[in-house]
Design an enzyme around this catalytic site. Sequence first.
Site, mmCIF file in Angstrom:
data_model
loop_
_atom_site.group_PDB
_atom_site.id
_atom_site.type_symbol
_atom_site.label_atom_id
_atom_site.label_comp_id
_atom_site.label_asym_id
_atom_site.label_seq_id
_atom_site.Cartn_x
_atom_site.Cartn_y
_atom_site.Cartn_z
ATOM 1 N N ASN A 98 0.869 -1.181 0.000
ATOM 2 C CA ASN A 98 0.000 0.000 0.000
ATOM 3 C C ASN A 98 0.903 1.228 0.000
ATOM 4 O O ASN A 98 1.516 1.554 1.011
ATOM 5 C CB ASN A 98 -0.883 -0.036 1.260
ATOM 6 C CG ASN A 98 -1.642 1.255 1.482
ATOM 7 O OD1 ASN A 98 -1.754 2.094 0.593
ATOM 8 N ND2 ASN A 98 -2.171 1.424 2.692
ATOM 9 N N TRP A 99 0.964 1.881 -1.140
ATOM 10 C CA TRP A 99 1.893 3.022 -1.261
ATOM 11 C C TRP A 99 1.362 4.295 -0.602
ATOM 12 O O TRP A 99 2.093 5.281 -0.486
ATOM 13 C CB TRP A 99 2.171 3.317 -2.741
ATOM 14 C CG TRP A 99 3.026 2.304 -3.415
ATOM 15 C CD1 TRP A 99 3.609 1.196 -2.838
ATOM 16 C CD2 TRP A 99 3.412 2.289 -4.796
ATOM 17 N NE1 TRP A 99 4.326 0.502 -3.787
ATOM 18 C CE2 TRP A 99 4.230 1.152 -4.988
ATOM 19 C CE3 TRP A 99 3.146 3.124 -5.881
ATOM 20 C CZ2 TRP A 99 4.781 0.840 -6.239
ATOM 21 C CZ3 TRP A 99 3.692 2.815 -7.120
ATOM 22 C CH2 TRP A 99 4.506 1.684 -7.296
ATOM 23 N N HIS A 116 -9.233 1.339 5.537
ATOM 24 C CA HIS A 116 -7.906 1.482 6.145
ATOM 25 C C HIS A 116 -8.015 2.422 7.351
ATOM 26 O O HIS A 116 -8.818 3.365 7.328
ATOM 27 C CB HIS A 116 -6.916 2.038 5.111
ATOM 28 C CG HIS A 116 -5.509 2.025 5.614
ATOM 29 N ND1 HIS A 116 -5.016 3.022 6.417
ATOM 30 C CD2 HIS A 116 -4.511 1.130 5.462
ATOM 31 C CE1 HIS A 116 -3.761 2.735 6.736
ATOM 32 N NE2 HIS A 116 -3.436 1.594 6.166
ATOM 33 N N GLU A 137 -4.860 -4.761 11.170
ATOM 34 C CA GLU A 137 -3.796 -3.763 11.292
ATOM 35 C C GLU A 137 -3.978 -2.985 12.588
ATOM 36 O O GLU A 137 -4.763 -2.026 12.639
ATOM 37 C CB GLU A 137 -3.854 -2.789 10.121
ATOM 38 C CG GLU A 137 -3.711 -3.447 8.774
ATOM 39 C CD GLU A 137 -3.186 -2.473 7.723
ATOM 40 O OE1 GLU A 137 -2.083 -2.692 7.231
ATOM 41 O OE2 GLU A 137 -3.863 -1.484 7.429
ATOM 42 N N GLY A 147 3.050 2.420 10.689
ATOM 43 C CA GLY A 147 3.992 3.509 10.445
ATOM 44 C C GLY A 147 4.776 3.927 11.681
ATOM 45 O O GLY A 147 5.430 4.968 11.683
ATOM 46 N N SER A 159 3.977 -2.029 10.214
ATOM 47 C CA SER A 159 5.438 -2.103 10.310
ATOM 48 C C SER A 159 6.007 -3.476 9.914
ATOM 49 O O SER A 159 6.951 -3.961 10.533
ATOM 50 C CB SER A 159 5.906 -1.693 11.712
ATOM 51 O OG SER A 159 5.509 -0.360 11.982
ATOM 52 N N GLY A 175 2.989 -1.057 4.227
ATOM 53 C CA GLY A 175 2.993 0.347 3.856
ATOM 54 C C GLY A 175 4.410 0.813 3.540
ATOM 55 O O GLY A 175 4.926 0.605 2.433
ATOM 56 N N GLY A 176 5.062 1.428 4.508
ATOM 57 C CA GLY A 176 6.388 2.031 4.321
ATOM 58 C C GLY A 176 7.392 1.131 3.609
ATOM 59 O O GLY A 176 8.104 1.579 2.699
HETATM 60 P P1 PGA Z 1 3.211 0.418 7.590
HETATM 61 O O1 PGA Z 1 1.707 0.594 7.068
HETATM 62 O O2 PGA Z 1 3.724 -0.881 6.975
HETATM 63 O O3 PGA Z 1 3.954 1.622 7.093
HETATM 64 O O4 PGA Z 1 3.156 0.326 9.080
HETATM 65 C C1 PGA Z 1 0.840 -0.485 6.967
HETATM 66 C C2 PGA Z 1 -0.489 -0.029 6.428
HETATM 67 O O5 PGA Z 1 -0.921 1.086 6.748
HETATM 68 O O6 PGA Z 1 -1.152 -0.766 5.672
#
Ligand code: PGA
Length: 254
Positions: free
Chosen positions: A10-11, A96, A168, A174, A214, A235-236
């Site tokens: 997920n960008w 989300h 999540e 994040g 994360s 995400g990241g």
């Molecule tokens: P993250 O985000 O990997 O940066 O913690 C995950 C997400 O929001 O799907």
Amino acid sequence: MKRRPLIAGNWKMHKTVPETLAYIEAFKPLVAGVEDRDIMLAPPFTALDAAQRALEGTNISLGAQNCHWESEGAFTGEISPKMLADIGVTYVIIGHSERRHIFGETNEMIRRKIEAALKFSLSPILCIGETLAEREAGRTFEVLEQQLKEGLEGFSTADLKELVIAYEPVWAIGTGKTATPEQAEEAHAFCRKLLKDMFGEEFANKIRILYGGSVKPENIVGLMARPDIDGALVGGASLKPDVFARIVCFGRTE
Ligand code: PGA
């Protein structure tokens, strides 16, 4: 029962069209030939069409990060599932935590978005998860139950065949703080049991529940070793092709 893993990137609000194309160019060879799991990238709306062309004929699916609950109408600034299906999108992330917490999405809005996505044969990825305050107050299971029950109310098992769930924990998104594999498994097992009560055992055994928050190359193996964790929403760490490819390729020796 082992389900086919799905590793989804997920960008969020990152990458222009040229950046998207450069990413895909670098990413494709790193995951070529990986056929024992599903791979998905969710660029921002503006890059979806270009990404779709660049991903044609590869083992990488395309996802969107959100959609509206109507097919068309006077909803300035919104994108409908009909439009996403039209350009070859196959998955759509719904509910989300950033949509819930920054943009005020409710379980009812999320339920309607799932309904709309299914109408156009998109696979919804329903995101659920508790905040830190909810976890500390001992309300994690209560929150997950409410999100699943209200988000999936009124659907049949046939409707939800292509549904994916993503657990999540909001405090892990994040922040660099991952849930331990034990914490994640506990929540996943709870969700699967609840899905069994709601839709029966066969459905609960088939549905994929991803972990998100994360996820990195360093923690994916431990998470994926747990029986109820069927993949990851990243995400990241999905923003760099080499890092994301290491997550996608977890557990492979070559
Ligand atoms: P993250 O985000 O990997 O940066 O913690 C995950 C997400 O929001 O799907």
